[in-house]
Design an enzyme around this catalytic site. Structure first.
Site, mmCIF file in Angstrom:
data_model
loop_
_atom_site.group_PDB
_atom_site.id
_atom_site.type_symbol
_atom_site.label_atom_id
_atom_site.label_comp_id
_atom_site.label_asym_id
_atom_site.label_seq_id
_atom_site.Cartn_x
_atom_site.Cartn_y
_atom_site.Cartn_z
ATOM 1 N NE ARG A 110 -14.705 2.172 -24.742
ATOM 2 C CZ ARG A 110 -14.425 0.897 -24.308
ATOM 3 N NH1 ARG A 110 -15.493 0.068 -24.224
ATOM 4 N NH2 ARG A 110 -13.108 0.427 -24.118
ATOM 5 C CE1 TYR B 92 -10.290 9.425 -30.135
ATOM 6 C CE2 TYR B 92 -7.895 10.161 -29.603
ATOM 7 C CZ TYR B 92 -9.371 10.377 -30.179
ATOM 8 O OH TYR B 92 -9.841 11.304 -30.474
ATOM 9 C CD GLU B 93 -11.395 7.030 -24.196
ATOM 10 O OE1 GLU B 93 -11.899 6.456 -23.480
ATOM 11 O OE2 GLU B 93 -10.747 8.010 -24.191
ATOM 12 N N GLY B 94 -10.430 2.361 -26.970
ATOM 13 C CA GLY B 94 -10.894 0.864 -27.070
ATOM 14 C C GLY B 94 -10.901 0.708 -28.740
#
Lengths: 575, 575
Positions: free
Chosen positions: B294, B432-434
């Site tokens: 993140r 992406y990545e949350g």
């Protein structure tokens, strides 16, 4: 993802927010009945849903392409164009003398918005033609009117605007295209124009270019620009498309979006043209056309927002993901709209769309009132609202489209989903017809040149409405009144600045702050009309409590002036 | 438009803003000297300028393509990947045991940012591999470490993360991929995974997939997920890529941007895998990897912002258009940067980029301090900053890229210019990545679960610095202190909400408001270090006077709770 035309929304706005009945009460528009309005909106909505919407993605994939010097449109566009022409949608507001319906621009705007939601690439074509019709009606001589208007209004021919050259963009006055009189009433046009939307295509029999050029010995700058009609095919003795003119498409641009709308580099090699309006008065003629085109682009922004919102809402009501804990069983759906953050995104999209649409339609309504009454109040109101409508409408179009991608999560980045296209297509609307920065500069310079009269009159309306309902709607009226007071003070600050750079430095945040307050005004109006227990009242509350507070940061920014900006050198930025 | 690596900017941030010297003062990183740092930054910068930047547009045009089941990369990518591998840039922070440099994540972040500015599509590959290295170092057994780490660190092999399935996106616990033990220490992996970045490519000899799957009889949800290493080619007795595993690429996605980064649908048909970490403990292992990833994505956001800013600034310093009336001759250039509105855009881009970069690097520095000291204070600080860094960094990446288009005017919409690509590429970083919504929910739920301790400690730092310089910098310190006070009150409100929906409804504006205040804090720190007459002080002033005021609207929104949201039904939104 089928598009559904929001006909009831337009009717609500007409009846309760933008004063459509006042327009219909004028002599000019006295024949416009509620029945006609309803029928037209429904009919146009049907064409947009059934004919245009299916082309949205086809056009994005196939692109308009240049083959052997001619632009070939994607599959289905020719037929859709024909459906628009046959429905009379090119000339809704055009004068009946040429075959138009003579209806208000407010109505045209709603119809244009539906087209824009369904297929923005195609909608840009009628928008250009509508602008040309208006310019010819206002400035051309009878011969040109008789030759071109019926063909343009019927859609047999279509129109373009040729302003920009490589060295002359926002600074139109720098253009160098030449027009030499031949002595027979025609002119020889030579030069290159760029960014010509629909500079060529295979949907109409002729393409009519309105071209800005300089006569020999013309004064420098914008005062030496004249306007010419330069058709692709010269009209023959019967007024039909005849011999080819000396012009051609050099190339098409490869753009981020709007792939089905051909953006051409046009070359004029001694092409035959006819003067439209007086010599050296081309800018004035072009501005008539551009001002309404700016409202048209505002509507493109809200149109994209509507399409993107419908798309995102449909996905969110279908997609199951994660667990939520919704205390209100009445609204729980078991899909991602139950998540507070997804709902926040969707409601904010809807609330901003309402605000932008109300501003744009109010601007169109002010133009109609000006046309009908010739009252300077309405001209000033329309002139003041135009840059706000254009910049805010397209800002909202971009923001809603971007948030629409976010609602889709990973699917949003995949082109098949269709969410990304709204975002790519909408991007240009903040740039063309005068960038949003140019709109803001126009607002703080020309549109405040009256000492702020038009601005203060509008703010006064906001305050009067807010005061009138303090007793029943204090929660909404109070914050709105406070915000309008900050706006009034900021406007006073703007008006008091003699150095235009101080105004320009805060122009964009000022415009955005003004739009935030106006949006609150129209939301409150909507809530008052629909009643306290309505969804509209709940939406107004969301806007006023959560989005309106942004005005404070924007207007603080607007009042900072230019000194700090120019204290920073470009070297500071490179560091 | 050549990219210039901003090496001096990283060094300033290291030395004066994010406390790099504290990291180098720990036993863990005591060998990291200023000389090493300088040399690495310069060397990496050179590779990014000379090798990566020229591939940016090539990759966008050619795309990664699936041919006969294998992904073929665009021209030049294989050679650039080799240059990154040979330079040791895959394993800067990896442990020396496996051939890594063992350097701080803060330094890796600066290097990764340069790669991201130069060619985001390619940079995503090392980012994935770095995450995999970290997960294996923390959780794999010695056999797997010895087999995979040297190959990953050298770039001979590269790594992927396989979480998402069609029905399991943000809700990872819904995944259904199965892992059946064979009794010989291996597992048979069966299922389909989507959105697998670099799921296949032709730049490395082997692709190592870390796959989340369920063992037989595993508990439901995230508690029943285990992590497996599933390589494309099974390691042979020499540890080299041997026999093909039972997995393949089904298809590649057609995306809005990041065209050169292949996003694969992966099919595992009884593929051979090895367990990484304990059974049912896959989520914990994946979170180790995701948390730092993140920060890596935050840095992708700031990297794109740097590239887009350089691009726009270069255009603006070159493009002549219109007349301006700049009173300060020292800064007049005769190009469009002289226009107040263009300058406003560029300075705001720079000011936001500084804020986002300072937050992301502070987060990386906190991770390094946690790694080096194992102090819970630093773990908490890193955990708190991570969602802010990710969401704000990528929001700024998108906003700066969008404004970069605007600075270009009409040229910005034309793909050849390159401005649009930054905007298209950056869009996925907010997803992406949350998604950024998930980041905000993480912030107001998990990261405030300590009763706000980590948040209040950070706000306390902001207030202490502001108070310490009130005498000399009241104009900056005063507004910042006031803003931090509103932030403290809003944080107290958040912490006091027991219904998580009230927190979630305001999560995104809360995160943005927090980032606005933190940005002011780092700008002030920068101004104090550089001195009152510096460009940095002028930039800090711009940020604090013009952008920081946005915190008020954001934090007001954050405190509104969920009731209004859920009062609106989805029918209200359709209306």
């Amino acid at each position: 993802m089928p598009y559904v035309a929001p006909v009831a929304e337009y009717k609500f706005l007409f009846d309760h927010v933008v004063g459509f009945s006042d327009i219909c009460a004028t002599a000019r528009f006295e024949d416009v009945s509620s029945d006609i309005t309803d029928a037209l909106l429904s009919e146009a909505g049907k064409v947009c849903e059934e004919v245009l919407a299916p082309l949205q993605r086809v056009g994005d994939i196939q692109h308009a392409v240049l083959k052997d010097g001619v632009v070939v449109m994607p599959d289905g566009f020719k037929e859709a164009y024909r459906a628009l022409a046959d429905g009379g949608w090119m000339g809704i507001s055009a004068h009946p003398d040429g075959g138009g319906m003579g209806l208000p621009l407010t109505l045209t705007s709603a119809v244009n918005e539906m087209m824009a939601s369904a297929c923005l690439s195609l909608q840009l074509n009628p928008l250009m033609t509508q602008g040309q019709i208006e310019a010819l009606e206002a400035h051309a001589d009878d011969k040109i009117k008789q030759t071109y208007l019926p063909k343009l209004i019927s859609g047999e021919w279509s129109g373009t605007m040729n302003l920009t050259e490589p060295q002359a963009g926002s600074d139109v006055g720098a253009l160098t295209t030449r027009a030499v009189p031949r002595g027979d009433g025609t002119f020889e046009i030579t030069g290159q124009k760029i960014y010509i939307s629909y500079g060529d295509h295979d949907m109409a029999e002729n393409i009519c270019h309105l071209v800005l050029a300089r006569l020999p010995n013309a004064p420098a700058g914008t005062k030496g620009i004249s306007l010419f009609m330069v058709p692709k095919y010269l009209p023959d003795d019967n007024g039909d498309a005849g011999q080819a003119n000396a012009l051609h498409v050099v190339s098409l641009e490869h753009k981020m979006g709007l792939h089905a709308s051909p953006t051409a580099v046009m070359q004029y090699d001694g092409a035959t043209g006819w003067l439209v309006g007086a010599e050296h008065a081309g800018m004035a003629a072009m501005f008539t056309m551009m001002n309404n085109a700016r409202v048209g682009v505002a509507i493109q922004g809200t149109g994209v927002a509507e399409g993107a919102l419908q798309h995102a809402l449909s996905y969110a009501r279908d997609r199951k993901q994660g667990r939520t804990n919704v205390s209100n069983d009445a609204v729980a759906t078991g899909t991602i709209v139950d998540h507070a953050d997804v709902r926040r995104m969707l409601v904010a999209m809807k609330a901003d769309l309402f605000a932008a649409r109300a501003i744009a339609l109010s601007c169109a309504a002010a133009i109609d009132m000006g046309t009908a009454t010739r009252d300077t109040f309405w001209h000033a109101r329309a002139a003041f609202l135009t840059p706000i409508a254009k910049a805010f409408g397209t800002d909202v179009g971009m923001a809603v489209a971007a948030e629409g991608i976010q609602v889709h999560g990973g699917m949003g980045f995949i082109e098949e989903t269709g969410a990304a296209q709204y975002s790519r297509d909408a991007r240009v609307t903040a740039i063309y017809e005068g960038t949003n920065g140019i709109q803001a500069m126009d607002l703080v310079a020309r549109k405040l040149a009256d000492g702020g009269d038009a601005a203060f009159a509008l703010i006064e309306e906001v305050q009067t409405q807010a005061e009138s309902c303090r007793g029943t709607h204090e929660g909404l009226a109070g914050p709105l009144w406070e915000a309008s007071e900050t706006l009034r003070e900021t406007t006073e600050w703007m008006v008091s600045q003699s150095d235009s750079n101080h105004r320009f430095a805060g122009a964009v945040p000022y415009l955005r702050g003004f739009a935030r307050v106006l949006g609150g005004h129209y939301h409150l109006k909507s809530a008052l009309a629909a009643g306290p227990d309505s969804g509209r009242a709940r939406l107004a509350r969301f806007y006023i409590k959560r989005l309106l507070p942004e005005h404070a940061g924007l207007l603080a920014h607007a009042r900072e002036g230019a000194d700090d900006l120019y204290a920073l050198s470009t070297e500071d930025l490179l560091a």
